[in-house]
Write a protein that holds these residues in place. Sequence first.
Motif, short mmCIF file in Angstrom:
data_model
loop_
_atom_site.label_atom_id
_atom_site.label_comp_id
_atom_site.label_asym_id
_atom_site.label_seq_id
_atom_site.Cartn_x
_atom_site.Cartn_y
_atom_site.Cartn_z
N ILE A 290 0.82 -1.41 -0.18
CA ILE A 290 0.27 -0.05 0.01
C ILE A 290 0.97 1.35 -0.04
O ILE A 290 1.62 1.41 1.01
CB ILE A 290 -0.96 -0.10 1.05
N PRO A 291 1.14 1.79 -1.04
CA PRO A 291 1.92 2.79 -1.37
C PRO A 291 1.37 4.32 -0.54
O PRO A 291 0.42 4.61 -0.33
CB PRO A 291 2.01 3.20 -2.76
N LEU A 292 2.52 5.19 -0.61
CA LEU A 292 2.07 6.25 0.29
C LEU A 292 1.37 7.13 -0.64
O LEU A 292 1.32 7.34 -1.92
CB LEU A 292 3.58 7.01 0.14
N GLY A 293 0.33 7.87 0.34
CA GLY A 293 -0.81 8.67 -0.41
C GLY A 293 -1.90 7.81 -0.97
O GLY A 293 -3.19 8.50 -1.27
N SER A 294 -1.99 6.47 -0.73
CA SER A 294 -3.09 5.95 -1.03
C SER A 294 -4.24 6.11 -0.02
O SER A 294 -4.27 6.37 0.90
CB SER A 294 -2.64 4.27 -0.68
N VAL A 295 -5.27 6.05 -0.66
CA VAL A 295 -6.68 5.97 0.19
C VAL A 295 -7.03 4.48 0.61
O VAL A 295 -7.27 3.51 -0.26
CB VAL A 295 -7.96 6.59 -0.52
N VAL A 296 -7.02 4.12 1.68
CA VAL A 296 -7.16 2.89 2.28
C VAL A 296 -8.55 2.78 3.03
O VAL A 296 -8.92 3.48 3.94
CB VAL A 296 -5.86 2.47 3.35
N THR A 297 -9.25 1.61 2.63
CA THR A 297 -10.56 1.45 3.47
C THR A 297 -10.34 0.17 4.04
O THR A 297 -9.88 -0.94 3.23
CB THR A 297 -11.72 1.49 2.42
N VAL A 298 -10.69 -0.02 5.35
CA VAL A 298 -10.59 -1.23 6.07
C VAL A 298 -12.30 -1.41 6.28
O VAL A 298 -12.90 -0.70 7.03
CB VAL A 298 -9.88 -0.98 7.34
N GLU A 299 -12.65 -2.52 5.78
CA GLU A 299 -14.03 -3.06 6.14
C GLU A 299 -13.95 -4.33 7.08
O GLU A 299 -13.28 -5.17 6.65
CB GLU A 299 -14.61 -3.40 4.76
N SER A 300 -14.80 -4.28 8.18
CA SER A 300 -14.91 -5.52 8.92
C SER A 300 -16.33 -5.70 9.31
O SER A 300 -17.05 -5.07 9.32
CB SER A 300 -14.03 -5.27 10.31
N LYS A 301 -16.53 -7.16 9.54
CA LYS A 301 -17.88 -7.79 9.88
C LYS A 301 -17.77 -9.06 10.58
O LYS A 301 -16.60 -9.90 10.42
CB LYS A 301 -18.81 -8.00 8.61
N VAL A 302 -18.70 -9.33 11.48
CA VAL A 302 -18.64 -10.58 11.98
C VAL A 302 -19.00 -11.77 11.26
O VAL A 302 -19.83 -11.66 10.12
CB VAL A 302 -19.82 -10.87 13.23
N SER A 303 -17.98 -12.66 10.93
CA SER A 303 -18.50 -13.94 10.13
C SER A 303 -18.91 -15.02 10.92
O SER A 303 -19.61 -16.01 10.35
CB SER A 303 -17.15 -14.26 9.45
N ARG A 304 -18.31 -15.30 12.40
CA ARG A 304 -19.04 -16.39 13.11
C ARG A 304 -18.98 -16.07 14.56
O ARG A 304 -18.24 -15.14 14.99
CB ARG A 304 -18.08 -17.76 13.06
N THR A 305 -19.94 -16.57 15.33
CA THR A 305 -19.83 -15.99 16.76
C THR A 305 -19.96 -17.46 17.58
O THR A 305 -20.39 -18.48 17.15
CB THR A 305 -21.29 -15.40 17.17
N PHE A 306 -19.59 -17.39 18.62
CA PHE A 306 -19.35 -18.52 19.91
C PHE A 306 -20.22 -17.99 21.10
O PHE A 306 -20.89 -17.04 21.12
CB PHE A 306 -18.19 -19.01 19.95
N ASN A 307 -19.94 -18.62 22.23
CA ASN A 307 -20.38 -18.15 23.32
C ASN A 307 -20.10 -16.73 23.83
O ASN A 307 -21.01 -15.87 24.08
CB ASN A 307 -20.11 -19.02 24.69
N SER A 308 -18.89 -16.43 23.82
CA SER A 308 -18.37 -14.84 24.32
C SER A 308 -17.37 -14.38 23.20
O SER A 308 -17.00 -13.32 23.46
CB SER A 308 -17.91 -14.99 25.72
N SER A 309 -17.28 -15.29 22.13
CA SER A 309 -15.98 -14.84 21.13
C SER A 309 -16.87 -14.65 20.01
O SER A 309 -17.68 -15.33 19.57
CB SER A 309 -14.86 -15.84 21.25
N MET A 310 -16.16 -13.95 19.17
CA MET A 310 -16.57 -13.78 17.71
C MET A 310 -15.55 -13.58 16.81
O MET A 310 -14.35 -13.15 16.92
CB MET A 310 -17.55 -12.58 17.64
N GLU A 311 -15.57 -14.26 15.49
CA GLU A 311 -14.52 -14.10 14.51
C GLU A 311 -14.93 -13.00 13.76
O GLU A 311 -16.23 -12.76 13.11
CB GLU A 311 -14.82 -15.52 13.76
N ILE A 312 -13.93 -12.04 13.29
CA ILE A 312 -14.07 -10.83 12.53
C ILE A 312 -13.31 -11.00 11.17
O ILE A 312 -12.38 -11.41 11.14
CB ILE A 312 -13.81 -9.54 13.30
N TYR A 313 -14.12 -11.10 10.12
CA TYR A 313 -13.45 -10.79 9.01
C TYR A 313 -13.12 -9.54 8.22
O TYR A 313 -13.98 -8.56 8.46
CB TYR A 313 -14.31 -11.86 7.68
N ILE A 314 -12.13 -9.03 7.75
CA ILE A 314 -11.52 -7.92 7.50
C ILE A 314 -10.93 -7.90 6.13
O ILE A 314 -10.20 -8.86 5.50
CB ILE A 314 -10.46 -7.42 8.62
#
Length: 132
Positions: A67-91
């Motif tokens: 990712i070069p200098l000056g780039s516009v970077v977008t990070v998108e995250s969402k829950v992919s799986r859930t458990f009792n108290s934990s969750m997996e996040i896909y980014i």
Amino acid sequence: MQPKFPSDSLTTLTDLVLPGETNPLNNLFGGELLARMDRAASITARRHSRRVCVTASVNHVAFNRAIPLGSVVTVESKVSRTFNSSMEIYIDVWIEDRESGIRNKANEGIYTFVAMKQVDLFQFLQLFHKPN
């Protein structure tokens, strides 16, 4: 309990790559990208659980494209799986072409977060208090 969908906790962070965030090749430091991904995933986890959440593990990160200098970077995250108290996040990490505006996927990752029980400030501070 109402069902929740990945779109309910979708988080999108967009930022610019500045000179102080780059390596000698003028690309974004990997650690800086990991921090951005962690921030987005943290917001996603909090939106999903409505609790304070902490990073339990970074399960997978793929640095597919620099990712070069000056780039516009977008990070998108969402829950992919859930458990009792934990969750997996896909980014997904996207970079935007400065001239065409076309977005290309640069990187991806999977983080695991744990929702914490509610702890008041006094209890939290007691965890770090060391008797003399």
